[in-house]
Enzyme design. Sequence first.
Site, PDB file in Angstrom:
ATOM      1  N   VAL A   1       0.838  -1.204   0.000  1.00  0.00           N
ATOM      2  CA  VAL A   1       0.000   0.000   0.000  1.00  0.00           C
ATOM      3  C   VAL A   1       0.879   1.264   0.000  1.00  0.00           C
ATOM      4  CG1 VAL A   1      -1.907   1.218   1.119  1.00  0.00           C
ATOM      5  CG2 VAL A   1      -1.796  -1.272   1.246  1.00  0.00           C
TER       6      VAL A   1
ATOM      7  N   LYS B   1      -6.497  -2.008   9.914  1.00  0.00           N
ATOM      8  CA  LYS B   1      -7.736  -2.433  10.595  1.00  0.00           C
ATOM      9  C   LYS B   1      -7.450  -3.079  11.942  1.00  0.00           C
ATOM     10  CE  LYS B   1      -6.593  -5.597   7.398  1.00  0.00           C
ATOM     11  NZ  LYS B   1      -6.416  -5.517   5.965  1.00  0.00           N
TER      12      LYS B   1
ATOM     13  N   GLU C   1     -10.107   5.499   5.815  1.00  0.00           N
ATOM     14  CA  GLU C   1     -10.888   4.955   4.699  1.00  0.00           C
ATOM     15  C   GLU C   1     -10.291   3.655   4.161  1.00  0.00           C
ATOM     16  OE1 GLU C   1     -13.908   6.602   2.913  1.00  0.00           O
ATOM     17  OE2 GLU C   1     -13.809   4.428   2.828  1.00  0.00           O
TER      18      GLU C   1
ATOM     19  N   VAL D   1     -10.873  -0.485   5.504  1.00  0.00           N
ATOM     20  CA  VAL D   1     -11.977  -1.398   5.211  1.00  0.00           C
ATOM     21  C   VAL D   1     -12.323  -1.337   3.725  1.00  0.00           C
ATOM     22  CG1 VAL D   1     -14.251  -2.134   5.989  1.00  0.00           C
ATOM     23  CG2 VAL D   1     -12.958  -0.562   7.382  1.00  0.00           C
TER      24      VAL D   1
ATOM     25  N   LYS E   1     -12.867  -5.728  10.395  1.00  0.00           N
ATOM     26  CA  LYS E   1     -13.454  -4.740   9.481  1.00  0.00           C
ATOM     27  C   LYS E   1     -14.914  -4.443   9.821  1.00  0.00           C
ATOM     28  CE  LYS E   1     -10.352  -5.881   5.688  1.00  0.00           C
ATOM     29  NZ  LYS E   1     -10.187  -6.830   4.576  1.00  0.00           N
TER      30      LYS E   1
ATOM     31  N   GLY F   1      -5.265  -4.488  -2.659  1.00  0.00           N
ATOM     32  CA  GLY F   1      -4.339  -4.221  -3.753  1.00  0.00           C
ATOM     33  C   GLY F   1      -3.677  -2.870  -3.592  1.00  0.00           C
TER      34      GLY F   1
HETATM   35  N1  LIG Z   1      -2.198  -5.137   0.957  1.00  0.00           N
HETATM   36  C1  LIG Z   1      -3.421  -4.677   0.782  1.00  0.00           C
HETATM   37  O1  LIG Z   1      -4.025  -4.885  -0.267  1.00  0.00           O
HETATM   38  C2  LIG Z   1      -4.091  -3.866   1.854  1.00  0.00           C
HETATM   39  C3  LIG Z   1      -5.367  -3.337   1.619  1.00  0.00           C
HETATM   40  C4  LIG Z   1      -5.975  -2.506   2.586  1.00  0.00           C
HETATM   41  C5  LIG Z   1      -5.308  -2.273   3.775  1.00  0.00           C
HETATM   42  N2  LIG Z   1      -4.072  -2.836   3.993  1.00  0.00           N
HETATM   43  C6  LIG Z   1      -3.408  -2.517   5.248  1.00  0.00           C
HETATM   44  O2  LIG Z   1      -2.323  -1.650   4.947  1.00  0.00           O
HETATM   45  C7  LIG Z   1      -1.260  -1.854   5.857  1.00  0.00           C
HETATM   46  C8  LIG Z   1       0.004  -2.177   5.092  1.00  0.00           C
HETATM   47  O3  LIG Z   1      -0.189  -3.375   4.355  1.00  0.00           O
HETATM   48  P1  LIG Z   1       0.791  -3.816   3.176  1.00  0.00           P
HETATM   49  O4  LIG Z   1       0.110  -4.935   2.478  1.00  0.00           O
HETATM   50  O5  LIG Z   1       1.236  -2.631   2.402  1.00  0.00           O
HETATM   51  O6  LIG Z   1       2.015  -4.397   4.033  1.00  0.00           O
HETATM   52  P2  LIG Z   1       3.496  -4.733   3.519  1.00  0.00           P
HETATM   53  O7  LIG Z   1       3.512  -4.880   2.043  1.00  0.00           O
HETATM   54  O8  LIG Z   1       3.992  -5.848   4.369  1.00  0.00           O
HETATM   55  O9  LIG Z   1       4.321  -3.411   3.876  1.00  0.00           O
HETATM   56  C9  LIG Z   1       4.631  -3.036   5.182  1.00  0.00           C
HETATM   57  C10 LIG Z   1       5.680  -1.933   5.156  1.00  0.00           C
HETATM   58  O10 LIG Z   1       5.928  -1.519   6.488  1.00  0.00           O
HETATM   59  C11 LIG Z   1       7.317  -1.668   6.806  1.00  0.00           C
HETATM   60  N3  LIG Z   1       7.384  -2.155   8.181  1.00  0.00           N
HETATM   61  C12 LIG Z   1       6.742  -3.221   8.716  1.00  0.00           C
HETATM   62  N4  LIG Z   1       7.021  -3.337  10.035  1.00  0.00           N
HETATM   63  C13 LIG Z   1       7.856  -2.326  10.326  1.00  0.00           C
HETATM   64  C14 LIG Z   1       8.512  -1.914  11.514  1.00  0.00           C
HETATM   65  N5  LIG Z   1       8.364  -2.567  12.664  1.00  0.00           N
HETATM   66  N6  LIG Z   1       9.302  -0.821  11.456  1.00  0.00           N
HETATM   67  C15 LIG Z   1       9.459  -0.154  10.290  1.00  0.00           C
HETATM   68  N7  LIG Z   1       8.861  -0.497   9.137  1.00  0.00           N
HETATM   69  C16 LIG Z   1       8.075  -1.568   9.155  1.00  0.00           C
HETATM   70  C17 LIG Z   1       7.867  -2.664   5.808  1.00  0.00           C
HETATM   71  O11 LIG Z   1       9.255  -2.404   5.634  1.00  0.00           O
HETATM   72  P3  LIG Z   1      10.170  -3.254   4.578  1.00  0.00           P
HETATM   73  O12 LIG Z   1       9.643  -2.828   3.221  1.00  0.00           O
HETATM   74  O13 LIG Z   1      11.532  -2.804   4.804  1.00  0.00           O
HETATM   75  O14 LIG Z   1       9.898  -4.700   4.874  1.00  0.00           O
HETATM   76  C18 LIG Z   1       7.028  -2.377   4.563  1.00  0.00           C
HETATM   77  O15 LIG Z   1       7.600  -1.315   3.830  1.00  0.00           O
HETATM   78  C19 LIG Z   1      -1.751  -2.954   6.797  1.00  0.00           C
HETATM   79  O16 LIG Z   1      -2.333  -2.380   7.928  1.00  0.00           O
HETATM   80  C20 LIG Z   1      -2.793  -3.678   5.970  1.00  0.00           C
HETATM   81  O17 LIG Z   1      -3.754  -4.314   6.775  1.00  0.00           O
HETATM   82  C21 LIG Z   1      -3.459  -3.605   3.065  1.00  0.00           C
END
Ligand SMILES: NC(=O)c1ccc[n+]([C@@H]2O[C@H](COP(=O)([O-])OP(=O)(O)OC[C@H]3O[C@@H](n4cnc5c(N)ncnc54)[C@H](OP(=O)(O)O)[C@@H]3O)[C@@H](O)[C@H]2O)c1
Length: 318
Positions: free
Chosen positions: A14, A103, A127, A130, A203, A299
């Site tokens: 994201v 969430k 926003e 969810v 959610k 996504g």
């Molecule tokens: N993926 C989706 O489609 C989606 C949709 C809606 C909401 N969300 C929500 O959006 C949020 C992010 O999801 P994502 O899928 O983007 O996760 P992700 O791809 O795993 O990315 C997480 C990011 O946070 C960094 N990070 C994680 N733990 C950390 C820490 N302790 N200290 C510093 N940096 C840290 C990671 O660093 P590195 O890059 O160095 O590993 C990475 O850049 C979550 O809350 C998720 O529930 C995701």
Amino acid sequence: VRTIRIGLLGCGTVGGGFVRLLERNRSLIRQRAEAELEITRILVRDLEKRRDGIDRSLLTVRAEDVVRNGVDIVVELIGGTEPARSYIREALATRKHVITANKAVLAHAGRDLLELAAIHRVRLGFEASVCGAIPVVRVIRDGLAGNRVRSITAIVNGTCNYILNRMGESGAQFDDALREAQAKGLAEADATLDIDGEDAAQKITILARLAFGSLETRWLRREGIRQVTPEDHLRAASQGSVVRQVVSAREHDGTIELEVGPRLLPLQHPLARVRGEGNGVILQTDAAGELVLYGAGAGSLPSASSVLADLVEIARAL
Ligand SMILES: NC(=O)c1ccc[n+]([C@@H]2O[C@H](COP(=O)([O-])OP(=O)(O)OC[C@H]3O[C@@H](n4cnc5c(N)ncnc54)[C@H](OP(=O)(O)O)[C@@H]3O)[C@@H](O)[C@H]2O)c1
């Protein structure tokens, strides 16, 4: 034009999408926000990781560089409860507006965080937490502000919806459909939170709080989809139905009743139309009647779209 400084926590699916979308639609967003939005620092864990389209000079592994560094808005896209919750608290307490897609944090500490935001007179936008791209928070909070919401019925977990769709279409076993979802990048290596219903429970809790306020919540049912078999799908099909993971919330006698679990939906039910990893929400209201929303539930760019919606709204008000 004013410049609004943004500190970004996390640059994964994201976060990376957010940076790319801000860049891609920069002039449109500048017009709509009536300000230049500038990312000043980006917190990550691993400075060496490949990140296409990201200015490496902005990366840091020190959260204080992002949260304390004279920024106006902190965007939290790390995920998980800690350290995300502490970073959000610190940002709000030092009078920064916060936008989060998290969430888990909101379901566990949302009330505290909203109170903290109110005390310090800053905004907490969520926003993207969810239903990915679907602006359901805005619909409930703003669009339906004059209504009493009677119930919310929704498909909020794209991973489960994909798995159940595949099982229904191809007769696949649960484990095979799950592996397929993982191979397509739709499910985490550890998909427990999705398939056991925890993600969906978080959610619907967030949506129910928006719609019904801070009443006590009561779970009528809280089940995952692991036990759903190909035979369940066959039986459903013979009755003109499909099996889907459905969440619901309604107010009853001063409490919010919540449900998560697999449910039979007749083929003509609006939620039976939600394909693949999509999401869908049905809102029953006293004045507006029934509203149905469909869209991408997750996504990179779909979720970034919702983060930008909060960002532009907050930027306009600054
Ligand atoms: N993926 C989706 O489609 C989606 C949709 C809606 C909401 N969300 C929500 O959006 C949020 C992010 O999801 P994502 O899928 O983007 O996760 P992700 O791809 O795993 O990315 C997480 C990011 O946070 C960094 N990070 C994680 N733990 C950390 C820490 N302790 N200290 C510093 N940096 C840290 C990671 O660093 P590195 O890059 O160095 O590993 C990475 O850049 C979550 O809350 C998720 O529930 C995701």
